[in-house]
Design an enzyme around this catalytic site. Structure first.
Site: not given
Length: 558
Positions: A51, A83, A124, A126, A196, A447, A473
């Site tokens: 990311c 994550d 990403c 957060k 993602c 998550e 997630s």
């Protein structure tokens, strides 16, 4: 005479500040630079996740734009965690706290270095809310840039992504695919830099921030490795200087109406449940009154239109190719769903920005017409009842089951629940409960993508309800309910739930309840003791300071 745009760095003027200037000369400042506003470029570059692997170059581009506009820019870094890498491990407990570490560190540098403006670049889950929380606290002109989405992986002509691997684990456990087939998925799903690719948390939050007005038009959709993303970073450096010239601050942009725009776009795109948590935290920090009930109010009147993963078939790059988030917003504005008079980081209103944007490409089917929605209302629903008096969050996009009633199968750790799923101990009709994984209890509210994906891979995605005071997630889909509040750690009703209690989830009625009387709950509470809070390090600090998930799991004092 040129206007002095310095807000904070004027303190470096004068004889007594010669030592301070001496330090800055060592990093390249000249006499001319001291007359310019100091612009921080907050980079989340890191080699620990795809990311963020490319953000070093994006930061250099933003620095170039800020310098050419007339600023004195400096790059500084903050952390990021992945994550996807930490999912299903104890490391996942650090994910949500990293949001606050990112916010704290950016605020610290902006404040300590007396910066006049800041461009933050996050790639990403957060990073994005962390950057926005920092921007809100720092109160200097600011622009956010999203690092961009990853391109989809491809296996045998079919687009796949990270979630394909998680679901592949469930299929493998079920005997549906071989070791070799799972390895092929693993090696094909993530082809390079970027976050993602579906409408998971990173793309959701990037879309929300664009709708909020804190990033340039088109920011959310541009792929990470595209020329357009690099050019946008240069433009962001110039844009923050323009905000200095116009005297526009984050509080002028991040208004109640702007947050309503962000929630609307998240609902239309079928975004992640994490959007509720993060938007609440961002609103709290900037001083906007926003509650979980506000999400249900908007959910009731906004349709879900995007055929995007995890509940659809397309990814963010597909949306980019047909016009992007800005084209979706143009349609929504024309149909009366957005507040067009909200100010943005361009210095113009949202309506003025969107007037220059093309409509969605004709014939595309990534975004469905308003009269043919995937759902007539939004897919993110806040549930309440005697199991979650302060609220819980469900994502119902693609879920055909609106009512589920079954016996509770209660586990106090994700690891124990995972063992039960892999051992085929969880059956169709069950309500699988994972508790003591909330903001304080986790600590860190991890998550549950790993176990939810296993259920989907085993064909139980809509046959077993998965409940937790932790999170899910953005890649999760199926019959899942998270953010149950109050959490078990503080004695919420989920702490008193026992094996075999009947639990009912009804998304149409927006209710979640357990068939246990108030009298029985009172008896159970008499014998209940809170587990000891985590004490050491980052997780210990977080556990002792974090608020309820229904308030955004913030660590600021109220």
């Amino acid at each position: 005479m040129t206007k002095d745009l310095r807000i904070n760095s004027k303190i470096f003027d004068g004889v007594t500040k010669a030592p301070n200037r001496g330090m800055l000369r060592a990093v390249g400042f000249t006499d001319e630079d001291f007359k310019k506003p100091m612009v921080g470029i907050a980079s989340t570059w890191s080699e620990v996740t795809p990311c963020n692997i490319h953000i070093k170059d994006l930061a250099e581009s933003a620095k170039s734009g800020a310098r050419e506009a007339g600023g004195a820019p400096m790059i500084f870094n903050t952390i990021t965690v992945s994550d996807g890498i930490s999912m299903g491990t104890d490391g996942m407990r650090y994910s949500l706290p990293s949001r606050d570490v990112i916010a704290d560190s950016i605020e610290t540098v902006v404040g300590a270095e007396s910066l006049d403006a800041v461009v933050t670049i996050g790639g990403c889950d957060k990073n994005i809310p962390g950057c926005l929380i920092a921007i809100s606290r720092s109160d200097v002109p600011a622009v956010f840039v999203y690092g961009g989405t990853i391109r989809p992986g491809n296996l045998d002509g079919e687009n796949i992504d990270l979630v394909s691997i998680f679901e592949g684990v469930g299929k493998h456990n079920n005997g549906d695919i071989t070791d070799e087939e799972l390895k092929r998925i693993e090696c094909s799903a993530c082809p390079g830099a970027g976050s993602c690719g579906g409408m998971y948390t990173a793309n959701t939050m990037a879309s929300a921030v664009e709708a909020l007005g804190m990033s340039l038009p088109g920011n959310a959709s541009k792929p990470a490795t595209s020329k357009a993303k690099m050019e946008e970073c240069d433009a962001a450096g110039r844009a923050v200087y323009n905000l200095l010239e116009k005297g526009i601050y984050p509080k002028d942009i991040m208004t109640r109406e702007a947050f309503e725009n962000a929630i609307t776009v998240v609902m239309v795109l079928g975004g992640s449940t994490n959007a509720i948590l993060h938007l609440l935290s961002m609103a709290h920090t900037i001083g906007v009154d926003l509650t979980m009930d506000d999400f249900n109010e908007i959910q009731a009147r906004v349709p879900h239109l995007a055929d995007l993963k995890p509940s659809g078939k397309y990814v963010m790059e597909d949306l980019y190719n047909v016009g992007g988030v800005e084209a979706v917003m143009k349609m929504l504005l024309e149909e009366g769903y957005l507040h067009g008079d909200c100010l943005t980081v361009t210095g113009k209103t949202l309506a003025e920005n969107l007037a220059e944007v093309d409509h969605l490409e004709e014939g595309q089917d990534v975004i469905l017409p308003l009269d043919q929605p995937k759902r007539k209302d939004g897919p993110l629903i806040v549930l309440k009842g005697n199991l979650a008096p302060s609220g819980a969050v469900a994502k119902v996009s693609g879920v055909k089951v609106s009512h589920h009633e079954g016996p509770a199968r209660v586990y106090n750790t994700e690891a124990e629940a995972t063992e039960a799923v892999l051992a085929d101990e969880i059956k169709a009709g069950d309500v699988l409960v994972i508790r003591h994984v909330g903001p304080k209890g986790g600590p860190g509210m991890p998550e549950m993508l790993s176990i939810s994906s296993m259920l989907v891979g085993k064909g139980l995605g809509e046959k077993v309800a998965l409940l937790t005071d932790g999170r899910f997630s953005g890649g999760t889909h199926g019959l899942v309910v998270g953010h149950i509040a109050p959490e078990a750690q503080v004695g919420g009703p989920i702490a008193l739930l026992q094996e075999g209690d009947m639990v009912t989830i009804d998304s149409d009625k927006q209710e979640i309840s357990m068939a246990v009387s108030e009298e029985e709950l009172a008896k159970r509470r008499e014998g209940w003791e809170a587990p000891e809070l985590h004490k050491r390090g980052v997780l210990g600090k977080y556990a002792h300071n974090v608020s309820c998930s229904s308030l955004g799991a913030v660590t600021d004092n109220f």
